[in-house]
Design an enzyme around this catalytic site. Structure first.
Site, short mmCIF file in Angstrom:
data_model
loop_
_atom_site.label_atom_id
_atom_site.label_comp_id
_atom_site.label_asym_id
_atom_site.label_seq_id
_atom_site.Cartn_x
_atom_site.Cartn_y
_atom_site.Cartn_z
N ILE A 152 0.83 -1.21 0.00
CA ILE A 152 0.00 0.00 0.00
C ILE A 152 0.87 1.26 0.00
O ILE A 152 0.53 2.26 -0.63
CB ILE A 152 -0.94 -0.01 1.23
CG1 ILE A 152 -1.91 -1.21 1.13
CG2 ILE A 152 -1.73 1.29 1.34
CD1 ILE A 152 -2.66 -1.51 2.43
N ARG A 193 13.23 0.67 4.56
CA ARG A 193 14.17 0.17 5.57
C ARG A 193 15.61 0.17 5.08
O ARG A 193 16.52 0.41 5.87
CB ARG A 193 13.77 -1.26 5.90
CG ARG A 193 13.56 -1.51 7.36
CD ARG A 193 13.53 -2.99 7.60
NE ARG A 193 12.27 -3.60 7.21
CZ ARG A 193 11.48 -4.25 8.05
NH1 ARG A 193 11.82 -4.34 9.31
NH2 ARG A 193 10.38 -4.83 7.63
N ASP A 216 14.46 3.24 8.41
CA ASP A 216 13.90 2.17 9.25
C ASP A 216 13.24 2.91 10.41
O ASP A 216 13.93 3.54 11.23
CB ASP A 216 15.02 1.24 9.74
CG ASP A 216 14.46 0.11 10.60
OD1 ASP A 216 13.42 0.31 11.28
OD2 ASP A 216 15.06 -0.98 10.62
N VAL A 217 11.92 2.85 10.46
CA VAL A 217 11.20 3.71 11.40
C VAL A 217 11.53 3.40 12.86
O VAL A 217 11.33 4.24 13.73
CB VAL A 217 9.66 3.64 11.17
CG1 VAL A 217 9.30 4.22 9.81
CG2 VAL A 217 9.12 2.22 11.32
N ASN A 273 2.86 4.80 7.12
CA ASN A 273 2.33 3.57 6.50
C ASN A 273 3.04 2.30 6.99
O ASN A 273 2.41 1.23 7.06
CB ASN A 273 2.49 3.68 4.98
CG ASN A 273 2.18 2.39 4.26
OD1 ASN A 273 1.03 2.07 4.00
ND2 ASN A 273 3.22 1.61 3.96
N TYR A 324 -1.59 -7.25 17.16
CA TYR A 324 -1.79 -6.36 16.01
C TYR A 324 -2.98 -5.43 16.25
O TYR A 324 -2.88 -4.21 16.08
CB TYR A 324 -2.00 -7.19 14.75
CG TYR A 324 -2.23 -6.37 13.50
CD1 TYR A 324 -1.16 -5.79 12.81
CD2 TYR A 324 -3.52 -6.16 12.99
CE1 TYR A 324 -1.37 -5.03 11.66
CE2 TYR A 324 -3.73 -5.40 11.85
CZ TYR A 324 -2.66 -4.85 11.18
OH TYR A 324 -2.86 -4.09 10.04
N LYS A 356 -3.05 -1.19 16.76
CA LYS A 356 -3.79 -0.23 15.92
C LYS A 356 -4.81 0.55 16.76
O LYS A 356 -5.08 1.71 16.47
CB LYS A 356 -4.47 -0.97 14.76
CG LYS A 356 -3.50 -1.64 13.78
CD LYS A 356 -2.59 -0.66 13.05
CE LYS A 356 -1.77 -1.33 11.94
NZ LYS A 356 -0.86 -0.42 11.25
N VAL A 369 -6.56 -5.70 1.89
CA VAL A 369 -5.90 -5.47 0.61
C VAL A 369 -4.90 -6.60 0.30
O VAL A 369 -4.16 -7.05 1.18
CB VAL A 369 -5.15 -4.11 0.65
CG1 VAL A 369 -4.58 -3.78 -0.73
CG2 VAL A 369 -6.06 -3.00 1.14
N THR A 408 -1.87 -7.64 -0.30
CA THR A 408 -0.44 -7.34 -0.18
C THR A 408 0.19 -8.53 0.54
O THR A 408 -0.52 -9.50 0.89
CB THR A 408 -0.21 -6.08 0.69
OG1 THR A 408 -0.73 -6.36 2.00
CG2 THR A 408 -0.89 -4.87 0.11
P1 NAP Z 1 3.14 -4.99 3.54
O1 NAP Z 1 2.88 -5.30 2.12
O2 NAP Z 1 3.52 -6.06 4.48
O3 NAP Z 1 4.19 -3.77 3.59
C1 NAP Z 1 4.62 -3.29 4.81
C2 NAP Z 1 5.63 -2.20 4.54
O4 NAP Z 1 6.08 -1.68 5.82
C3 NAP Z 1 6.86 -2.71 3.80
O5 NAP Z 1 7.32 -1.72 2.91
C4 NAP Z 1 7.86 -2.91 4.93
O6 NAP Z 1 9.21 -2.83 4.54
C5 NAP Z 1 7.49 -1.71 5.78
N1 NAP Z 1 8.08 -1.78 7.11
C6 NAP Z 1 7.88 -2.69 8.09
N2 NAP Z 1 8.67 -2.44 9.15
C7 NAP Z 1 9.39 -1.33 8.82
C8 NAP Z 1 10.38 -0.56 9.46
N3 NAP Z 1 10.84 -0.90 10.69
N4 NAP Z 1 10.88 0.53 8.85
C9 NAP Z 1 10.45 0.89 7.62
N5 NAP Z 1 9.54 0.19 6.92
C10 NAP Z 1 9.02 -0.91 7.53
O7 NAP Z 1 1.84 -4.31 4.22
P2 NAP Z 1 0.64 -3.45 3.60
O8 NAP Z 1 -0.52 -4.35 3.48
O9 NAP Z 1 1.10 -2.64 2.44
O10 NAP Z 1 0.34 -2.52 4.86
C11 NAP Z 1 0.64 -1.13 4.91
C12 NAP Z 1 -0.05 -0.58 6.16
O11 NAP Z 1 -1.48 -0.79 6.06
C13 NAP Z 1 0.38 -1.27 7.46
O12 NAP Z 1 0.49 -0.31 8.49
C14 NAP Z 1 -0.77 -2.24 7.76
O13 NAP Z 1 -0.89 -2.54 9.12
C15 NAP Z 1 -1.96 -1.46 7.22
N6 NAP Z 1 -3.11 -2.30 6.87
C16 NAP Z 1 -3.03 -3.23 5.87
C17 NAP Z 1 -4.15 -4.00 5.56
C18 NAP Z 1 -4.14 -5.01 4.45
O14 NAP Z 1 -5.17 -5.70 4.24
N7 NAP Z 1 -3.09 -5.18 3.67
C19 NAP Z 1 -5.34 -3.82 6.26
C20 NAP Z 1 -5.39 -2.87 7.27
C21 NAP Z 1 -4.28 -2.11 7.56
P3 NAP Z 1 10.12 -4.16 4.21
O15 NAP Z 1 9.85 -4.48 2.76
O16 NAP Z 1 11.51 -3.72 4.48
O17 NAP Z 1 9.65 -5.24 5.13
#
Ligand code: NAP
Length: 246
Positions: free
Chosen positions: A17, A37, A62-63, A89, A169, A173, A202, A204
């Site tokens: 996302i 990161r 890296d947050v 994000n 988790y 949130k 989503v 991902t």
């Molecule tokens: P994702 O595909 O797993 O991507 C997560 C991203 O966060 C990756 O770019 C990852 O980097 C990065 N990340 C994790 N730890 C980090 C750190 N310490 N420093 C910098 N970057 C870091 O997840 P997503 O589905 O796109 O989710 C994005 C956001 O939406 C998240 O906050 C998630 O909780 C929220 N969300 C997602 C969904 C869903 O259905 N997908 C639903 C509700 C909420 P790396 O590649 O280095 O690991």
């Protein structure tokens, strides 16, 4: 490189996302800072966006690392002297990828890991960039939450998320939502707006391929909240323009 264009930092923008949010903001004329990161993944993602005609700047962030946050804030101060939009994000899900873990079985390590990224690091990143956001006409902060953080829906046995109880988790949130409410209240006399976004379920890495929503749709809520006009809400929990219960 002072710019009249809006500048947005998206954390965790190398995939999922976050990457799509950077792309859609870039398509709307925003200069996007691609936080990731590792420098390599930030550079690769920024290069992909640049090849699409988007003004994209890579940033190692890296947050969870104080040194990265300090370095990133200095880099953006030197480069732009401001930040219009911060999209918090970056996030992590349950370590084993299993979404159903009983609350009493949740390990301290799991709690530390998930709260460390989803809550503590998000607060720290926001603290680092708030001075730059305050330099803008109308700063916007978007915190990527989840419908799984809704206490109201979790407490209702008939709600669609009632069975999806992943304590660490979900609680991270919920706490992030509390941060949104508190920060919005603290900034109510400024032009900065702070909101929590639920992107949807989503497709991902985190959402898995069982999710019904494609990534472009999943980035929409973040993009809308990043580009809110002066009459837009602050201190709200939003999914595709609709308010969710806390
Ligand atoms: P994702 O595909 O797993 O991507 C997560 C991203 O966060 C990756 O770019 C990852 O980097 C990065 N990340 C994790 N730890 C980090 C750190 N310490 N420093 C910098 N970057 C870091 O997840 P997503 O589905 O796109 O989710 C994005 C956001 O939406 C998240 O906050 C998630 O909780 C929220 N969300 C997602 C969904 C869903 O259905 N997908 C639903 C509700 C909420 P790396 O590649 O280095 O690991």
């Amino acid at each position: 490189m002072p710019t009249d264009k809006k500048v947005a930092l998206i954390t965790g923008a190398n995939r999922g996302i976050g990457f799509e949010t950077a792309r859609q903001l870039g398509q709307k004329g925003v200069t996007v800072v691609v936080g990731a990161r590792t420098l390599q993944s930030a550079e690769e993602s920024a290069a992909t966006l640049k090849a699409e005609g988007i003004e994209a700047v890579p940033l190692k962030l890296d947050v969870t690392k104080a040194q990265d946050r300090e370095g990133a804030a200095k880099t953006l101060t030197d480069k732009f002297g401001k930040l219009d939009i911060l999209v918090n994000n970056a996030g992590v899900g349950p370590q084993d990828g299993m979404f159903i873990v009983k609350a009493v079985n949740t390990t301290e390590e799991e709690l530390q890991n998930i709260f460390g990224t989803n809550l503590f690091a998000t607060i720290a990143v926001t603290r680092s960039f708030l001075p730059l956001l305050k330099k803008c006409e109308a700063g916007r902060i978007v915190n990527l939450s989840s419908i799984l953080g809704s206490l109201t829906l979790h407490a209702d046995p008939n709600s669609p998320i009632a069975s999806v109880k992943t304590f660490a988790y979900d609680a991270s949130k919920t706490a992030l939502n509390a941060f949104t409410i508190h920060l919005a209240a603290e900034l109510k006399d400024t032009k900065i707006k702070v909101n929590s976004a639920h992107p949807g379920w989503v497709k991902t890495e985190m959402g898995t391929d069982q999710a019904p929503m494609e990534i472009p749709e999943g980035a929409k809520t973040s993009v809308d909240l990043a580009l809110l006009g002066p009459d837009g809400p602050s201190g709200r929990f939003i999914h595709l323009g609709q308010e969710l219960p806390w």
